[in-house]
Design an enzyme around this catalytic site. Structure first.
Site, mmCIF file in Angstrom:
data_model
loop_
_atom_site.group_PDB
_atom_site.id
_atom_site.type_symbol
_atom_site.label_atom_id
_atom_site.label_comp_id
_atom_site.label_asym_id
_atom_site.label_seq_id
_atom_site.Cartn_x
_atom_site.Cartn_y
_atom_site.Cartn_z
ATOM 1 C CD GLU A 1 0.251 -2.481 9.879
ATOM 2 O OE1 GLU A 1 0.352 -1.327 9.425
ATOM 3 O OE2 GLU A 1 1.236 -3.196 10.132
ATOM 4 C CB SER B 1 5.109 9.444 8.342
ATOM 5 O OG SER B 1 6.227 10.333 8.377
ATOM 6 C CB SER C 1 10.233 0.582 -1.679
ATOM 7 O OG SER C 1 9.732 1.887 -1.493
ATOM 8 C CG ASP D 1 2.285 6.039 6.188
ATOM 9 O OD1 ASP D 1 1.558 5.032 6.172
ATOM 10 O OD2 ASP D 1 3.504 6.028 5.884
ATOM 11 C CG HIS D 2 2.710 3.469 9.652
ATOM 12 N ND1 HIS D 2 2.341 2.175 9.928
ATOM 13 C CD2 HIS D 2 3.322 3.425 8.436
ATOM 14 C CE1 HIS D 2 2.722 1.386 8.933
ATOM 15 N NE2 HIS D 2 3.302 2.123 8.009
ATOM 16 C CG ASN E 1 1.253 2.495 2.016
ATOM 17 O OD1 ASN E 1 0.256 2.654 1.322
ATOM 18 N ND2 ASN E 1 1.237 2.640 3.322
HETATM 19 P P1 13P Z 1 8.598 1.279 1.835
HETATM 20 O O1 13P Z 1 9.592 1.444 2.954
HETATM 21 O O2 13P Z 1 8.718 -0.051 1.202
HETATM 22 O O3 13P Z 1 8.654 2.371 0.852
HETATM 23 O O4 13P Z 1 7.124 1.316 2.512
HETATM 24 C C1 13P Z 1 6.509 2.541 2.791
HETATM 25 C C2 13P Z 1 5.297 2.389 3.632
HETATM 26 O O5 13P Z 1 4.764 1.315 3.843
HETATM 27 C C3 13P Z 1 4.724 3.616 4.200
HETATM 28 O O6 13P Z 1 3.640 3.358 5.041
HETATM 29 O O1 G3H Z 2 6.244 3.418 6.974
HETATM 30 C C1 G3H Z 2 6.968 4.381 7.165
HETATM 31 C C2 G3H Z 2 7.128 5.384 6.085
HETATM 32 O O2 G3H Z 2 8.139 4.994 5.194
HETATM 33 C C3 G3H Z 2 7.369 6.724 6.677
HETATM 34 O O3 G3H Z 2 8.655 6.831 7.181
HETATM 35 O O4 G3H Z 2 8.192 7.471 9.538
HETATM 36 O O5 G3H Z 2 10.453 7.844 8.512
HETATM 37 O O6 G3H Z 2 8.491 9.249 7.826
HETATM 38 P P1 G3H Z 2 8.968 7.918 8.340
HETATM 39 ZN ZN ZN Z 3 3.848 1.523 6.107
#
Ligand code: 13P
Ligand code: G3H
Ligand code: ZN
Length: 315
Positions: free
Chosen positions: A133, A48, A213, A81-82, A253
């Site tokens: 997304e 991330s 999760s 990620d994101h 994820n």
């Molecule tokens: P969780 O917070 O459910 O683990 O999701 C993680 C996620 O979507 C990371 O992009």
């Molecule tokens: O979707 C978010 C992920 O769980 C990553 O979390 O931005 O705190 O690293 P973070």
């Molecule tokens: Zn996510």
């Protein structure tokens, strides 16, 4: 061996899902590789924006390259990620990431299309694949705050138009999940009906489930018993991953559950051994517990045991 998420999705589509796990440090990296080798699973490493700036953006790259050497049989993709547009471009230029996510889901539809398209063009020119997304998850994301009550599920018709207009390689859909440890209240759950409609309009197209999760209640109980305060934490039923996979979900994820493992191990360790202060003692326990946790998730996702089949396809 680093591959693209697209290669992994071609192997998995409709049959199982690939686990996408966030990493931030050395112990998570080692536990992740061990768990995936123990369960013989291909996987996706997610980084991330917050993980990139936790130490230095080059640090996780160095850890992953080292792990790739230590575990030469591992097959995985390295994924942002994101990402916002600037971070996507930085990762595309780095030559290390095989996949990026552009998350412009908080923008109006046309603006989301415009931004995603720019990232897709730059990424594809370098053989890098793009997750985008559409729709908004509940809960809190890094740069986007969305009240769970206002979470917008992905519109299936818009999803088809979005994919056609942007040329993205996979799509993160909002189907009722949210990030973090507090996902559902009451009888809320996954919206499989939305997933079905999206798959009907985009047959064979890989879908991504964020916020996956499961927030195991035993983990929450142990954390709270060791001094934590996570009352009311609740997640996705991991027995539903297999059904989601048949409906086109090829990437799942998971980050929060790994953080819960870390929290449980460290809280229990320092409660039980108040005289200790060597970080390697709980670190060793964590790596072993994290590896077990990853192997368990891969079993639930159906990716366990798929490593050799995937190797034949990517060679
Ligand atoms: P969780 O917070 O459910 O683990 O999701 C993680 C996620 O979507 C990371 O992009
Ligand atoms: O979707 C978010 C992920 O769980 C990553 O979390 O931005 O705190 O690293 P973070
Ligand atoms: Zn996510």
């Amino acid at each position: 061996m680093i591959v693209t998420t697209k290669q992994l999705f071609e192997a998995a589509y409709g049959k199982y899902a690939i686990g996408a796990y966030n990493i931030n440090n050395l112990e998570q990296t080692m536990g992740l590789f061990r768990g995936c080798m123990d369960s013989q699973a291909p996987f996706i490493i997610q980084i991330s924006k917050g993980a990139r700036s936790f130490t230095h953006k080059n640090m996780l790259e160095a850890l992953i390259r080292a792990a790739d050497g230590i575990f030469p049989d591992a097959i995985f993709a390295v994924h942002l990620d994101h990402g916002d547009e600037a971070t996507c471009f930085d990762c595309i230029a780095s030559g290390f990431y095989s996949s990026v996510m552009i998350d412009a889901s908080s923008e109006p539809f046309e603006k989301n299309v415009e931004i995603t398209k720019r990232v897709v063009e730059a990424a594809h020119a370098k053989g890098i694949v793009v997750e985008a997304e559409l729709g908004q998850l509940g809960g809190v994301e890094e740069h986007v705050k969305v009240d769970e009550a206002n979470a917008k599920l992905t519109d299936p018709d818009q999803a088809k138009t979005f994919v056609e207009k942007t040329g993205c390689d996979s799509l993160a859909c909002a189907i009722g999940t949210s990030h973090g440890a507090f996902k559902f209240s009451g009888s809320q759950g996954l919206h499989f009906e939305v997933l079905k409609e999206i798959q009907k309009r985009l047959p064979g197209f890989p879908l991504v489930m964020h916020g996956s999760s499961s927030v195991p209640q035993e983990e929450v109980r142990r954390i709270n018993a060791a001094g934590g305060n996570l009352k009311g934490a609740k997640g996705v039923n991991e027995d539903e991953f297999a059904h989601a996979a048949t409906l086109g979900v090829t990437k799942v994820n998971i980050d929060t559950d790994g953080r819960l493992v870390w929290t449980r191990v460290h809280r229990e360790f320092f409660r039980d051994f108040p005289e200790k202060f060597d970080l390697r003692d709980p670190g060793k326990i964590f790596m072993s517990e994290y590896a077990k946790f990853i192997a368990h998730k891969n079993e639930k996702l159906g990716s366990a045991g798929q490593l050799e089949a995937v190797r034949k396809l990517v060679k």
